[in-house]
Each structure stands twice: as structure tokens, then as C-alpha cells.
Design a protein around this motif. Structure first.
Motif, PDB file in Angstrom:
ATOM      1  N   GLY A   1      -1.132   4.512  22.216  1.00 31.81           N
ATOM      2  CA  GLY A   1      -1.010   6.048  21.899  1.00 31.81           C
ATOM      3  C   GLY A   1      -2.036   6.261  20.561  1.00 31.81           C
ATOM      4  O   GLY A   1      -1.852   7.435  20.113  1.00 31.81           O
ATOM      5  N   ASP A   2      -2.750   5.174  20.155  1.00 38.02           N
ATOM      6  CA  ASP A   2      -3.415   5.559  18.902  1.00 38.02           C
ATOM      7  C   ASP A   2      -4.675   6.270  19.668  1.00 38.02           C
ATOM      8  O   ASP A   2      -5.468   6.023  20.221  1.00 38.02           O
ATOM      9  CB  ASP A   2      -4.346   4.375  18.451  1.00 38.02           C
ATOM     10  N   PRO A   3      -4.869   7.603  18.749  1.00 42.17           N
ATOM     11  CA  PRO A   3      -5.933   8.399  19.240  1.00 42.17           C
ATOM     12  C   PRO A   3      -7.395   8.447  18.859  1.00 42.17           C
ATOM     13  O   PRO A   3      -8.454   9.004  19.152  1.00 42.17           O
ATOM     14  CB  PRO A   3      -5.280   9.961  18.776  1.00 42.17           C
ATOM     15  N   SER A   4      -7.386   7.245  17.946  1.00 40.65           N
ATOM     16  CA  SER A   4      -8.811   7.073  17.437  1.00 40.65           C
ATOM     17  C   SER A   4      -9.742   6.334  18.438  1.00 40.65           C
ATOM     18  O   SER A   4      -9.043   5.843  19.345  1.00 40.65           O
ATOM     19  CB  SER A   4      -8.415   6.044  16.137  1.00 40.65           C
ATOM     20  N   GLY A   5     -10.836   6.385  17.765  1.00 42.61           N
ATOM     21  CA  GLY A   5     -12.051   5.951  19.133  1.00 42.61           C
ATOM     22  C   GLY A   5     -12.196   6.629  20.212  1.00 42.61           C
ATOM     23  O   GLY A   5     -12.695   6.078  21.147  1.00 42.61           O
ATOM     24  N   GLY A   6     -11.800   7.842  20.175  1.00 45.59           N
ATOM     25  CA  GLY A   6     -12.094   8.927  21.436  1.00 45.59           C
ATOM     26  C   GLY A   6     -11.362   8.571  22.552  1.00 45.59           C
ATOM     27  O   GLY A   6     -11.605   8.962  23.668  1.00 45.59           O
ATOM     28  N   LYS A   7     -10.263   7.993  22.442  1.00 40.72           N
ATOM     29  CA  LYS A   7      -9.371   7.425  23.533  1.00 40.72           C
ATOM     30  C   LYS A   7      -9.179   8.717  24.424  1.00 40.72           C
ATOM     31  O   LYS A   7      -8.500   8.771  25.620  1.00 40.72           O
ATOM     32  CB  LYS A   7      -8.161   6.450  23.145  1.00 40.72           C
ATOM     33  N   PHE A   8      -8.717   9.791  23.584  1.00 39.32           N
ATOM     34  CA  PHE A   8      -8.176  11.074  24.466  1.00 39.32           C
ATOM     35  C   PHE A   8      -8.953  12.110  24.279  1.00 39.32           C
ATOM     36  O   PHE A   8      -8.774  13.320  24.184  1.00 39.32           O
ATOM     37  CB  PHE A   8      -6.826  11.227  23.808  1.00 39.32           C
ATOM     38  N   GLN A   9     -10.485  11.906  24.237  1.00 47.24           N
ATOM     39  CA  GLN A   9     -11.782  12.785  24.216  1.00 47.24           C
ATOM     40  C   GLN A   9     -11.357  13.413  25.501  1.00 47.24           C
ATOM     41  O   GLN A   9     -11.353  12.851  26.526  1.00 47.24           O
ATOM     42  CB  GLN A   9     -12.737  12.167  23.965  1.00 47.24           C
ATOM     43  N   TYR A  10     -11.464  14.912  25.463  1.00 47.07           N
ATOM     44  CA  TYR A  10     -10.967  15.539  26.760  1.00 47.07           C
ATOM     45  C   TYR A  10     -11.929  16.867  26.650  1.00 47.07           C
ATOM     46  O   TYR A  10     -11.597  18.131  26.263  1.00 47.07           O
ATOM     47  CB  TYR A  10      -9.775  16.186  26.454  1.00 47.07           C
ATOM     48  N   PRO A  11     -13.423  16.666  27.075  1.00 44.85           N
ATOM     49  CA  PRO A  11     -14.306  17.835  27.034  1.00 44.85           C
ATOM     50  C   PRO A  11     -13.977  18.879  28.125  1.00 44.85           C
ATOM     51  O   PRO A  11     -14.980  19.218  29.045  1.00 44.85           O
ATOM     52  CB  PRO A  11     -15.659  17.166  27.269  1.00 44.85           C
ATOM     53  N   ALA A  12     -12.879  19.511  28.230  1.00 45.22           N
ATOM     54  CA  ALA A  12     -12.568  20.310  29.381  1.00 45.22           C
ATOM     55  C   ALA A  12     -13.358  21.447  29.157  1.00 45.22           C
ATOM     56  O   ALA A  12     -13.586  22.133  30.288  1.00 45.22           O
ATOM     57  CB  ALA A  12     -11.141  20.687  29.204  1.00 45.22           C
ATOM     58  N   GLY A  13     -13.863  22.015  28.114  1.00 42.95           N
ATOM     59  CA  GLY A  13     -14.662  23.230  27.904  1.00 42.95           C
ATOM     60  C   GLY A  13     -16.259  23.030  28.261  1.00 42.95           C
ATOM     61  O   GLY A  13     -16.975  23.908  27.897  1.00 42.95           O
ATOM     62  N   LYS A  14     -16.631  21.888  28.432  1.00 42.58           N
ATOM     63  CA  LYS A  14     -18.095  21.480  28.462  1.00 42.58           C
ATOM     64  C   LYS A  14     -18.545  21.789  30.007  1.00 42.58           C
ATOM     65  O   LYS A  14     -17.681  21.609  31.085  1.00 42.58           O
ATOM     66  CB  LYS A  14     -18.352  19.992  28.142  1.00 42.58           C
ATOM     67  N   ARG A  15     -19.729  21.763  30.144  1.00 42.75           N
ATOM     68  CA  ARG A  15     -20.669  21.683  31.630  1.00 42.75           C
ATOM     69  C   ARG A  15     -20.025  20.906  32.384  1.00 42.75           C
ATOM     70  O   ARG A  15     -20.112  19.552  31.793  1.00 42.75           O
ATOM     71  CB  ARG A  15     -21.909  21.838  31.351  1.00 42.75           C
ATOM     72  N   GLN A  16     -19.774  20.794  33.587  1.00 47.17           N
ATOM     73  CA  GLN A  16     -19.049  19.755  34.350  1.00 47.17           C
ATOM     74  C   GLN A  16     -20.336  18.830  35.060  1.00 47.17           C
ATOM     75  O   GLN A  16     -21.206  19.381  35.249  1.00 47.17           O
ATOM     76  CB  GLN A  16     -18.181  20.066  35.489  1.00 47.17           C
ATOM     77  N   ASN A  17     -20.367  17.627  34.344  1.00 49.15           N
ATOM     78  CA  ASN A  17     -21.267  16.620  35.180  1.00 49.15           C
ATOM     79  C   ASN A  17     -20.652  15.199  35.318  1.00 49.15           C
ATOM     80  O   ASN A  17     -19.474  15.210  34.894  1.00 49.15           O
ATOM     81  CB  ASN A  17     -22.584  16.387  34.367  1.00 49.15           C
ATOM     82  N   LYS A  18     -21.261  14.240  35.709  1.00 47.30           N
ATOM     83  CA  LYS A  18     -20.512  13.118  36.023  1.00 47.30           C
ATOM     84  C   LYS A  18     -20.046  12.381  34.819  1.00 47.30           C
ATOM     85  O   LYS A  18     -18.813  11.793  34.811  1.00 47.30           O
ATOM     86  CB  LYS A  18     -21.436  12.156  36.854  1.00 47.30           C
ATOM     87  N   ALA A  19     -20.815  12.764  33.697  1.00 45.55           N
ATOM     88  CA  ALA A  19     -20.174  12.031  32.567  1.00 45.55           C
ATOM     89  C   ALA A  19     -19.063  12.555  31.889  1.00 45.55           C
ATOM     90  O   ALA A  19     -18.253  12.024  31.479  1.00 45.55           O
ATOM     91  CB  ALA A  19     -21.706  11.755  31.256  1.00 45.55           C
ATOM     92  N   ASN A  20     -18.957  13.732  31.877  1.00 40.62           N
ATOM     93  CA  ASN A  20     -17.876  14.457  31.565  1.00 40.62           C
ATOM     94  C   ASN A  20     -16.930  14.308  32.424  1.00 40.62           C
ATOM     95  O   ASN A  20     -15.697  14.059  31.909  1.00 40.62           O
ATOM     96  CB  ASN A  20     -18.174  15.720  31.365  1.00 40.62           C
ATOM     97  N   ILE A  21     -17.018  14.206  33.717  1.00 39.90           N
ATOM     98  CA  ILE A  21     -15.725  13.889  34.695  1.00 39.90           C
ATOM     99  C   ILE A  21     -15.101  12.412  34.297  1.00 39.90           C
ATOM    100  O   ILE A  21     -14.098  12.438  34.015  1.00 39.90           O
ATOM    101  CB  ILE A  21     -16.285  13.933  35.842  1.00 39.90           C
ATOM    102  N   GLU A  22     -16.158  11.656  34.124  1.00 39.41           N
ATOM    103  CA  GLU A  22     -15.704  10.332  33.871  1.00 39.41           C
ATOM    104  C   GLU A  22     -14.761  10.316  32.385  1.00 39.41           C
ATOM    105  O   GLU A  22     -13.701   9.406  32.221  1.00 39.41           O
ATOM    106  CB  GLU A  22     -16.794   9.187  33.529  1.00 39.41           C
ATOM    107  N   VAL A  23     -15.011  11.037  31.241  1.00 45.13           N
ATOM    108  CA  VAL A  23     -14.544  11.163  30.201  1.00 45.13           C
ATOM    109  C   VAL A  23     -13.219  11.579  30.278  1.00 45.13           C
ATOM    110  O   VAL A  23     -12.117  11.226  29.900  1.00 45.13           O
ATOM    111  CB  VAL A  23     -15.125  11.766  29.012  1.00 45.13           C
ATOM    112  N   LEU A  24     -13.168  12.518  31.174  1.00 45.48           N
ATOM    113  CA  LEU A  24     -11.918  13.230  31.483  1.00 45.48           C
ATOM    114  C   LEU A  24     -10.817  12.582  32.276  1.00 45.48           C
ATOM    115  O   LEU A  24      -9.660  12.401  31.819  1.00 45.48           O
ATOM    116  CB  LEU A  24     -11.933  14.684  32.368  1.00 45.48           C
ATOM    117  N   ARG A  25     -11.110  11.778  33.110  1.00 47.73           N
ATOM    118  CA  ARG A  25     -10.307  11.020  34.023  1.00 47.73           C
ATOM    119  C   ARG A  25      -9.975   9.751  33.326  1.00 47.73           C
ATOM    120  O   ARG A  25      -8.988   9.201  33.185  1.00 47.73           O
ATOM    121  CB  ARG A  25     -11.256  10.293  35.242  1.00 47.73           C
ATOM    122  N   ARG A  26     -10.969   9.230  32.318  1.00 48.27           N
ATOM    123  CA  ARG A  26     -10.300   8.021  31.731  1.00 48.27           C
ATOM    124  C   ARG A  26      -9.221   8.513  30.443  1.00 48.27           C
ATOM    125  O   ARG A  26      -8.376   7.566  30.389  1.00 48.27           O
ATOM    126  CB  ARG A  26     -11.781   7.289  30.555  1.00 48.27           C
TER     127      ARG A  26
END
Length: 828
Positions: free
Chosen positions: A572-597
Motif C-alpha cells: 500500500g505504499d504509494p511512493s515510487g510511482g506505484k499508483f501513478q495514474y495518467p488517466a488525463g494523458k493522451r492514450q498510448n501503449k506506455a500510458n496504458i501499461e502504467v494505468l494497468r500496472r
């Protein structure tokens, strides 16, 4: 927010030990046997005892005042029946200076402050707030006192003197073995009638249960009503100065229909709880509004439910909640012996989990009790009379509801105590004990004597501290009055608002909800005066029932202790970008991977939390928490990225990369099988702790999202066909952001709070501001009964895009709304 601790009791129990009195010296000359001079101890010590008039003297004063009250009331009613509309128009046209001149002419020594009793008690209140100088307040007072019989105000007028009496600024006369009749007394000869205990069989009970009044209290009420009605008649004479008083009520002027009273709104055009509270003393005493109580608690329970689902569904919401809670932990005050990062994170997780659980359980329980009270009220409505006791079943339910309300309020007080001093805007005003020279890890907080506080800061800190200490000051002032004063201060002083963080504003909003419920019980006169006496025979049973009903709450509270949450800290530690969620960014493969992770990381954390709950607290049967998570709800999740076949397809593609997938949470709480991570979650969670680099090449200008919130909702979310709302351009812009639709040529921008209020109003919701940052939205022109609550952004008046998006998810869960329901109306 832990509601398991009871509020402090300031009632003296002679059967309990009182160590605080051990060092008190009792004078030797006190006669404990003789009752001939019960107040001799006051005079012997230089204190003025209460006056002790004879029964004949009390009867004479009561008769004179009662006669004057009925004369003034008859005159006031006669004037209003013929001239009330004229008085209202003339009063509104006058300047504030002219209005104050009239008031002081009619009552030269009128107090200058709002709540002069509180100002005297709190010595730091210097804000002049001449309520009657406002355009509508005098009209309210004239209408309520002139159009209603004096007896309906007796109990509430007595309550207005509470603070003056408990501080001994007002000392009633004392006459033993008598009771004064006011409640329900319609005839002049009965109003203020003095009855000896041996004259009437139930006379003692009427006094003992506080259905009627002690003679000293009754005389104070009569004196107040006599002076007030005389003052109102004099105001009418001055305002209608061109009409001789002996002609005002003559047949020269015909009786007119009663003019409507205008509602008062704030700068946004909305009703507020603060305005209603300020106007309450000038209106007729309200009957208990159980529908309002149920509406407030139902909306708050839904907000607690949405909070739990958002914590489980939205990684960015979870991370923001964790960071906000961390900023309000007492450990932030430590400078000599900082807490280890792992323990700090464990305590933050503990605080988030405990608060979310208890908020849901507390407000669902209160909502259910409020619903039951409404049913009992309807059941016993024909039997309820001010002259009779309440039916036992109804009284028992009211006392139980009051007990639970006080427990929940105490939970908010405790949260206020641990969070206020640590909050970033107030942190500089407090210091902690030095832990370097002690083995204890207990943090003790005290005011920072090196900091000089201005008057506004002093008043804010005193009000907050009075609430969280829950001590004698709060007992004397009463919680509802202190919360009203806190709201007034935040409304009138920008400096005070700057010192309140959004989280603190949320806690003040919690107190506004429980405080309003307690206020509704306080105005349920004459029975409210007897609640404490009714608890003598019922209190222990209610306490035992509360302990029995909250056993599971205690188990969950113990489960979420730091020693257990440290085990799941890393997940549950939010540090290190563990829950980074670029939902407002332009969608591309890298952003989708971050969202899913990030979504997978969140699923893994909650699966571990649910396992911990099952191991330590059992199946949670009978809890609202399990009931909510057992619903067939779906989590909104990001599907895998699908590479476009060609550039042309990439420009136009929407079906796979522009929508969500909906999945059931994998937990023993939502499934019949045991807890296990889904194959999708397991695969994504592997190595998910590392930081992900997001490529931004090719993105220019305003960033948009291809997350399409207007996609078809998951199965079961829409049980009924939804209407189409035809709204104006301003409202449509709001809903296009709240339910973001990339096809509508909009950007992922902020929403002005006033625009959000306008949009909700355009769909049929009436908005009412509670205290703190909470707004209550009641459906008025919709085919739904369920209310909903949102937090006003603090301190800025703009809703960030991600928060607006969450508002859309809440509206979708509550009403099945989606973006396609809103279209631009034709102005023609």
C-alpha cells in the motif's frame, strides 16, 4: 474516526467516586440536616444567593407579565393582519444604518453581537453581527411571534437562556415545591399558572420530567416574551409612523392575506445550513424533521460507500487519500525523533482503513435508525401530544438514536484532535514532547508558546480545541452552538479559512451532519427537556446494546492496528510511482501499461487487506462493510493496448483503446470461493514495484484522453431506462468533463464549483451547503429519492479533472448516469 469511545459525561453521580473533590474543604458551619436555608453557604462565602420570593409574589409577577404578553400579542397580530406586507416592503427599502436606528429606538440597550451570551462566555468574540439589522430577519421574527401563540415558544425561549444560566450570568429565582405551567397553556389565565406539588397529582412529575418549568425558569421566559413582544409592537409603530397606533387595527384597514416570506440564499444562490441555523431563533420552533435527518444520513452513508469503492477502484484516489492522511498524522510534529518510514506508512494505512470502515458502519447504522424513527413517528402520530408522554417504543428509539449520534460525534472529535495540530496550515502553532529522553512513543501535543497568534487564529484554535477536548466548555456552550460559531468564523474571516486544510474542512462537515441531527432532537420540545431524566432507567440498557452491536467493529479496529498493517505496508505504499495514474494523458501503449500496472497494484493491496480481515476478524457477518462489498459491483479497469494496424486506423481507433473493461473484485467478500488474485492481476503484479518511464514524444498542446466514460455501463448498473437531460451550454460543458467524451471535442480541464452547482440544479437537484466543505444535493424534480453529497474544493474554487471524473463515477453508481444523457437544449 473511531466511534467506540463515549462522550464525556458531566452529570454528577453521587454513587460514583469523585477524586477531584478529595481536596475540597467543606465549611464546618454547613447545616446538612436543616433545609431552612439551603443557600446559606452562598451568602456565607460572599456569593449572592438566588432570590427566594413567596408563592404569592411569584403568582403576582406571573399574572402581570402574562397579561402584558397577551395584550402585546393581540396588538402585534392585529397590526400584521392588516400591514405585514407594507412593513416588509418598507423595512427592505431602508439602509442598514436606518434599520439599526429603528431597532435601537425601540430597544435602546439591545445587545450588539450575534449570540451575545456566547460572546460574553468566549471573551474573544468581537465581530458585531446585528442579526435584526439584516433585511429579512425582523420580518421573520414579526411573522413568527405575531402569527403564533406564545406557548409554542416557551420551551425554546427557555433553551435560549441555557448558556447564561449554566455560567450563572442569569440566576433564576428559587421557589421550592411548585411548578409553573406554560407548555400547551392557551388561555391567558392558565399561562404562567403556579401549582404546588400537593395541589395536583402530577405536579411534581411535570416539574421533574421538565414537561413544565421551575418557577424561576418560568418567570424568566415570561419576562423575555413580554419584553420581546413589546419591542416588536414598538418596531411596527416606528415603521408605520404615518399611521396612528389607535387606527392601525381599526376597520379603516381591511385584513390582508399573509404575505410569503422570502428564502435567504448565499452568494451562489443556494441554501446553507449556516443560514438556517442563524435564522432558527427568529422562526417558530420547528417540529423534528425526521425526513431531513434521514436524507442527510442516507447521503452521507452513500458517500462513505462511494469512498470505499473509489479506494478500491481508482489508484490515484487511493494515493491521494494516503498522502492526505499522512499529512495529518501527529508524527508530522516530530523533529527530535522522527518515525521510521515503514512505521509511518503502516500508521497511515491503519488510519485510512479504520476511518473508511467506521464512516460506513456509523452512518449506515444511523441511517437505518432514522428510517425506523420515521416509521414509528407515522405509527404513533395520532397519539403524540405535548401534554402526554411519548409512546415507550418511540421514546426508546429516540434515546438509542441520540446515544449512537453522540458516539459518532465523539469519533469525529477524536479525529479532529489527532489531525488538527498536525495539519499543514496549523502545524506551526503546536509542539510535541521530546521523545529522546523517554521510552514511550506516545506523542503529547501542546500549544507553541513562542508563536504569537492574532485574534482570528486564537478564536479558531479555541473553537477547534473546545470541540476535540469535549470538556466542560463544550458542555456549557453545547456542541451545536460551537459548530455554528466555527462556521460563522470560517464564513466571515478569510484568515480562518486559510488555516483549515481540505481534510479538516471534511471533518467539520462531519460535525455539521451529526450536529444537525442532534439539533433536531434538541428542538423536539417539550420532550427533549426530559431526555436526560428518561435515560436514568434506560441508559445502561442502551449502553449494553451498543457494546453488543459493535463487537465486530472492535474486532476490525484491532485488526487494522499498526502491528498488522505493517505486514501489508509495502503493497500500500504509494511512493515510487506505484499508483501513478495518467488517466488525463493522451492514450498510448506506455500510458496504458502504467494505468494497468497501477490498477493491478491496487487490486493486490486490497486482496491482502481482505485476507487480513478474514484471518483476524472473521467473516464480518452483519456489517455494512460486507454488505457493500458483496454487491454485484464492477471495478472499472483499463483493457490491454491493441496496436493500430495503420496510421489511419490509429487516428480513428476507438473500440479497443477508448473504453473500459469491467471486472468483479477478486475477494472472499465478493465471491463464494476463497481469496485469490486473478490471473490478470498476478501477471501484472509481478515486478510492478519498479518505476515506469512514460514516453511523451509526439504530444503537443493540450493533452487529451481517450478514456471514454460514455461507454455502456457494466451489466446490472442500469436497471431503469435513463432520461435525456436538455441543458444549457454551461451545464453541458460540466457534464462533458464529468463524463468525459473524447468525441465531443472537449479537453480534460477543471470545473468551476459554481458551474457544477448550476449543472446539478439544471438536472433537478436543490443544493444546500452544510458546514466545512460538504454540500448536500436533494432531488426535487427527479424520479429518485436518493440524495448525494460532494465536497466543495478547498481552498480553490475549481474541481480538478480527476476529481470531476470521480464525481461522474459517483453519479453513475448512484443514478446510472452517463455522458450520452446530456444534450444541448434548443433555446427556441
Amino acid at each position: 474516526m473511531n466511534p467506540l469511545q463515549p462522550r464525556a459525561s458531566h452529570q454528577f453521580n453521587p454513587f460514583e467516586p469523585h477524586p477531584e473533590l478529595d481536596d475540597v474543604e467543606v465549611p464546618n458551619d454547613v447545616d446538612w440536616v436543616s433545609n431552612s436555608d439551603p443557600f446559606g453557604i452562598f451568602s456565607s462565602r460572599g456569593m449572592a444567593p438566588p432570590k427566594m420570593p413567596s408563592p404569592s409574589e411569584v403568582r403576582q409577577e406571573s399574572k402581570e407579565r402574562s397579561t402584558n404578553i397577551f395584550i402585546h400579542h393581540k396588538n402585534l397580530r392585529g397590526v400584521l393582519e392588516r400591514h405585514e406586507a407594507t412593513i416588509q416592503k418598507r423595512w427592505e427599502k431602508k439602509t442598514r444604518k436606518q434599520r439599526l436606528g429603528i431597532l435601537l429606538q425601540a430597544w435602546p440597550d439591545m445587545p450588539l453581537t450575534h449570540r451575545p451570551d456566547f460572546a460574553a462566555f468566549r471573551k474573544h468574540a468581537e465581530n458585531l453581527n446585528k442579526d435584526l439589522g439584516e433585511p429579512k430577519t425582523l420580518a421573520l421574527l414579526l411573522n413568527s411571534r405575531g402569527r403564533n401563540h406564545p406557548h409554542i415558544f416557551a420551551a425554546s425561549d427557555g433553551e435560549l437562556m441555557h448558556l447564561g444560566k449554566v455560567t450563572m450570568a442569569i440566576v433564576p429565582v428559587f421557589l421550592n415545591q411548585y411548578v409553573m405551567m406554560l407548555n400547551g397553556m392557551i388561555r391567558q389565565e392558565d399561562y404562567g399558572k403556579l401549582i404546588a406539588w400537593d395541589e395536583q397529582e402530577d405536579a411534581f412529575d411535570l416539574m421533574h420530567t421538565r414537561k413544565q418549568f421551575l418557577p424561576g425558569e418560568g418567570l424568566l421566559i415570561l419576562e423575555f416574551q413580554e419584553r420581546l413582544l413589546e419591542f416588536l409592537v414598538d418596531c411596527c409603530k416606528i415603521i408605520l409612523h404615518d399611521i396612528p397606533f389607535d387606527q392601525m387595527m381599526s376597520n379603516k384597514f381591511a385584513a390582508q392575506p399573509e404575505p410569503p416570506l422570502k428564502e435567504t440564499f448565499d452568494a451562489t444562490g443556494s441554501s446553507t445550513l449556516g443560514i438556517l441555523s442563524e435564522e432558527a431563533p427568529y422562526r417558530p420552533p420547528a417540529k423534528i424533521d425526521l425526513q431531513k435527518i434521514e436524507s442527510l444520513l442516507s447521503a452521507r452513508a452513500v458517500r462513505a460507500e462511494d469512498h470505499i469503492w473509489s479506494l478500491r477502484e481508482d489508484p490515484s484516489y487511493f494515493a491521494e487519500t494516503m498522502l492526505e492522511m499522512k499529512e495529518h498524522l501527529p508524527e508530522n510534529l516530530l523533529t527530535t525523533k522522527p518515525l521510521r518510514d515503514d512505521l509511518s506508512c503502516a500508521r497511515t494505512i491503519e488510519a485510512v482503513l479504520v476511518e473508511s470502515f467506521f464512516q460506513l458502519e456509523s452512518f449506515v447504522e444511523l441511517r437505518n435508525q432514522a428510517t425506523h424513527l420515521r416509521e414509528l413517528s407515522r405509527k404513533y402520530s395520532p397519539e403524540i401530544s405535548p401534554k402526554d408522554d411519548l409512546p415507550e417504543e418511540y421514546l426508546a428509539a429516540l434515546l438509542k438514536f441520540r446515544h449512537y449520534l453522540n458516539h459518532v460525534t465523539k469519533g469525529v472529535f477524536n479525529q479532529l484532535k489527532t489531525s488538527a495540530a498536525a495539519s499543514p496550515p496549523l502545524r506551526f502553532l503546536f509542539v510535541h514532547n521530546d521523545l529522546r529522553f523517554t521510552r514511550s512513543s506516545l506523542i503529547k501535543i501542546k500549544p507553541n508558546s513562542a508563536v504569537q497568534k492574532d485574534k482570528v487564529t486564537q478564536q479558531l484554535v479555541w473553537l477547534l480545541q473546545t470541540l476535540w477536548e469535549d470538556d466542560t466548555d463544550l458542555f456549557l456552550c453545547r456542541m451545536t452552538i460551537v459548530v455554528d460559531e466555527l462556521d460563522r468564523l470560517l464564513k466571515t474571516e478569510p484568515k480562518a479559512r486559510e488555516l483549515v486544510s481540505p481534510y479538516m474542512a471534511m471533518l467539520i462537515g462531519e460535525l455539521s451532519i451529526t450536529g444537525e441531527c442532534l439539533r433536531q432532537l434538541e428542538i423536539y420540545q417539550p420532550w427533549a427537556n426530559g431526555f436526560e431524566q428518561a435515560l436514568v432507567d434506560r441508559g445502561e440498557g442502551i449502553k449494553k446494546e451498543f457494546t453488543q452491536n459493535t463487537k465486530v467493529w472492535t474486532q476490525v479496529n484491532d485488526t487494522f492496528k499498526e502491528k498488522n498493517t505493517v505486514i501489508i505496508r509495502q503493497l500500500g505504499d504509494p511512493s515510487g510511482g506505484k499508483f501513478q495514474y495518467p488517466a488525463g494523458k493522451r492514450q498510448n501503449k506506455a500510458n496504458i501499461e502504467v494505468l494497468r500496472r497501477s490498477e493491478a497494484n491496487l487490486d493486490a493491496f486490497w486482496s491482502a487487506v481482505d485476507d487480513l480481515l478474514y484471518q483476524k476478524a472473521g467473516s464480518l457477518d452483519g456489517t455494512a462493510y460486507k454488505q457493500v462489498l458483496s454487491q454485484p459491483r464492477y471495478l472499472q479497469r483499463t483493457p490491454e493496448w491493441v496496436e493500430p494496424a495503420t496510421k489511419k486506423d490509429s487516428d480513428n481507433q476507438k473500440p479497443n483503446n477508448g473504453s473500459y473493461e469491467y471486472v468483479l473484485p477478486s475477494s472472499w467478500l465478493t465471491q463464494d470461493t476463497g481469496s485469490a488474485l486473478s490471473a490478470r492481476t498476478e501477471a501484472l503484479a509481478l515486478g510492478a514495484v519498479g518505476k515506469v518511464k512514460v514516453k511523451r514524444r509526439g504530444v503537443s498542446g493540450a493533452e487529451t484522453t481517450s478514456q471514454d466514460d460514455t461507454a455502456s455501463p457494466p451489466p446490472g448498473d442500469l436497471a431503469d431506462p435513463q432520461p435525456t437531460f436538455k441543458v444549457d451550454t454551461r451545464a453541458l460543458k460540466v457534464f462533458r468533463i464529468v463524463f468525459f467524451d473524447p468525441a465531443a471535442n472537449t479537453t480534460a480541464g477543471e470545473v468551476a464549483w459554481r458551474d457544477f452547482l448550476h449543472a446539478m440544479d439544471s438536472t433537478g437537484f436543490a443544493a444546500q451547503k452544510l458546514y466545512g466543505s460538504v454540500w448536500h444535493f436533494q432531488p426535487t424534480r427527479l424520479d429518485v429519492e436518493r440524495s448525494i453529497q460532494f465536497h466543495e474544493p478547498h481552498p480553490r474554487g475549481k474541481i480538478p479533472f480527476l476529481v470531476a471524473r470521480r464525481h461522474g463515477r459517483r453519479l453513475s453508481r448512484a443514478y446510472g448516469w452517463h455522458g450520452a444523457m446530456f444534450v444541448l437544449k434548443d433555446n427556441n
